[in-house]
Design an enzyme around this catalytic site. Structure first.
Site, mmCIF file in Angstrom:
data_model
loop_
_atom_site.group_PDB
_atom_site.id
_atom_site.type_symbol
_atom_site.label_atom_id
_atom_site.label_comp_id
_atom_site.label_asym_id
_atom_site.label_seq_id
_atom_site.Cartn_x
_atom_site.Cartn_y
_atom_site.Cartn_z
ATOM 1 N NE ARG A 110 -3.233 0.028 3.130
ATOM 2 C CZ ARG A 110 -3.641 0.189 4.378
ATOM 3 N NH1 ARG A 110 -3.468 -0.780 5.260
ATOM 4 N NH2 ARG A 110 -4.241 1.299 4.755
ATOM 5 C CB SER A 144 -0.423 4.365 4.089
ATOM 6 O OG SER A 144 0.068 3.161 4.663
ATOM 7 C CE LYS A 197 -3.579 -3.227 13.348
ATOM 8 N NZ LYS A 197 -4.669 -2.482 12.759
ATOM 9 C CG ASP A 198 -4.675 -4.146 7.984
ATOM 10 O OD1 ASP A 198 -5.416 -3.978 8.971
ATOM 11 O OD2 ASP A 198 -3.852 -3.303 7.599
ATOM 12 C CG LEU A 220 -17.005 -3.252 14.473
ATOM 13 C CD1 LEU A 220 -17.608 -4.515 13.886
ATOM 14 C CD2 LEU A 220 -18.094 -2.355 15.023
ATOM 15 N NE ARG A 221 -8.676 -5.107 18.242
ATOM 16 C CZ ARG A 221 -7.922 -4.206 18.874
ATOM 17 N NH1 ARG A 221 -7.828 -4.210 20.201
ATOM 18 N NH2 ARG A 221 -7.242 -3.299 18.194
ATOM 19 C CE LYS A 245 -19.522 2.018 18.579
ATOM 20 N NZ LYS A 245 -20.392 2.186 17.389
ATOM 21 N NE ARG A 290 -11.732 3.269 7.333
ATOM 22 C CZ ARG A 290 -12.137 3.087 6.093
ATOM 23 N NH1 ARG A 290 -13.426 3.163 5.800
ATOM 24 N NH2 ARG A 290 -11.278 2.826 5.127
ATOM 25 N N GLY A 291 -8.964 6.284 7.713
ATOM 26 C CA GLY A 291 -7.811 6.894 7.048
ATOM 27 C C GLY A 291 -6.513 6.284 7.543
ATOM 28 C CB VAL A 335 -0.914 6.310 11.048
ATOM 29 C CG1 VAL A 335 -0.385 6.995 12.298
ATOM 30 C CG2 VAL A 335 -1.090 4.814 11.313
ATOM 31 C CB THR A 385 -5.686 10.522 7.374
ATOM 32 O OG1 THR A 385 -4.953 10.565 6.153
ATOM 33 C CG2 THR A 385 -7.056 11.137 7.151
ATOM 34 N NE ARG A 386 -6.086 5.439 11.374
ATOM 35 C CZ ARG A 386 -5.456 4.467 12.016
ATOM 36 N NH1 ARG A 386 -5.833 4.118 13.231
ATOM 37 N NH2 ARG A 386 -4.438 3.846 11.484
#
Length: 308
Positions: free
Chosen positions: A10, A12, A80-81, A126-127, A129, A145-146, A148, A150-151
């Site tokens: 990717r 990023s 993890k992705d 979700l985990r 949250k 989202r986005g 690292v 961006t977040r």
């Protein structure tokens, strides 16, 4: 003639850091390489939470397609992705030595954690949250989202009290704030902190070369966690955490599944001799399912299908 290994990644900053790390290791072994950055679907669609997109492997699918088309030889992922089921023809070849596994809170002052007032925390997971709401049910969790960078920018721009990140990611690109709070009570995502390299099953050259980068303890631990996830049928649409640690020839495992709102929690904590670790992840997942996890997973599936 020596082969130039084409490394798909990717584009990023974090993904490029990971791919460059693999590139440097391969070049240290005497191989010629080239990086091929590719924009993933998950990086393009930023206006919806991941679980609403209803796709597992949203950050890996683009690289899978490039590999199957012969455009790249290997791909480097945040493990993890990666879905627990790889596409036909693509195989896991190397798990690099794992970094720190836990999550952290990047915040604008941590006093709010001592208050009964409602606060807002951001995460796209979700985990994270569910675990946050389990501990702080009076807080609000908003989607984030986005990549690292961006977040982190969104946290600055919004009136949230904090946002949750994997410590490994921020450390790798040197963006970890000194005052970030360690969330060592939060069970990480299966394989969090690990980097995975995949290749085509029929590509003997790349497979043999990458085997030299494999870190066996990290491979075993992440394998147990991913088998736990696969047996629970989690993917990215259920709040599932898992951590296997190997110490003194013993595997210590902590696995958990939550309801989407964090109010329900089913956990398993076990240890086993490393020599008997085969099938350990599945066995722990089956225990969770037998203790009510089957009904909980069913209700999560129903809630998710209602969202789509």
């Amino acid at each position: 003639m020596s082969k130039i290994i084409r490394i798909g990644t990717r584009n990023s900053e974090l993904a490029l850091w990971q791919a460059t790390t693999v590139q440097q290791k391969l070049e240290a072994l005497g191989h010629d390489t080239t990086l091929i950055p590719i924009k993933a679907t998950g990086d393009q669609v930023l206006d919806k939470p991941l679980y609403e997109l209803g796709i597992t492997g949203i950050f890996t699918k683009t690289l899978d397609v490039a590999m199957l088309k012969g455009q790249i030889d290997i791909a480097v992922h945040s493990m993890k992705d990666v879905p627990t089921q790889l596409p036909d023809g693509i195989v896991q070849v190397a798990v690099l030595e794992r970094a720190v596994t836990h999550d952290i809170l990047v915040h604008k002052g941590a006093d709010f954690l001592e208050s009964d007032a409602s606060s807002t925390i951001a995460t796209g997971s979700l985990r994270r949250k569910a675990q946050w709401l389990n501990k702080y049910p009076h807080h609000k969790v908003v989607d984030l989202r986005g990549n690292v960078n961006t977040r982190l920018l969104k946290l600055i721009e919004n009136d949230w009290q904090g946002a949750i990140f994997a410590k490994a990611g921020l450390e790798r690109i040197k963006l970890l704030p000194k005052d970030a709070l360690s969330l060592d009570w939060m069970i990480p995502a299966p394989a969090q902190g690990a980097m995975l390299v995949v290749a085509m099953e029929k590509d003997g050259f790349s497979k043999e070369t990458l085997q030299k980068l494999n870190h066996k303890p990290s491979e075993i631990a992440t394998g147990i966690e991913r088998n736990f996830l696969r047996t629970l049928e989690g993917g990215c649409t259920a709040p599932i955490g898992a951590l296997a640690e190997i110490k003194d020839q013993t595997v210590y495992f902590d696995g958990v599944v939550f309801s989407l709102d964090g109010s329900q929690k089913i956990e398993v904590k076990k240890s086993i001799p490393l020599s008997k670790a085969q099938g350990f992840g599945q066995a722990c997942a089956k225990e969770v399912l037998a203790n009510g996890g089957d009904k909980l997973m069913e209700s999560i599936r129903n809630e998710n299908s209602a969202l789509h």
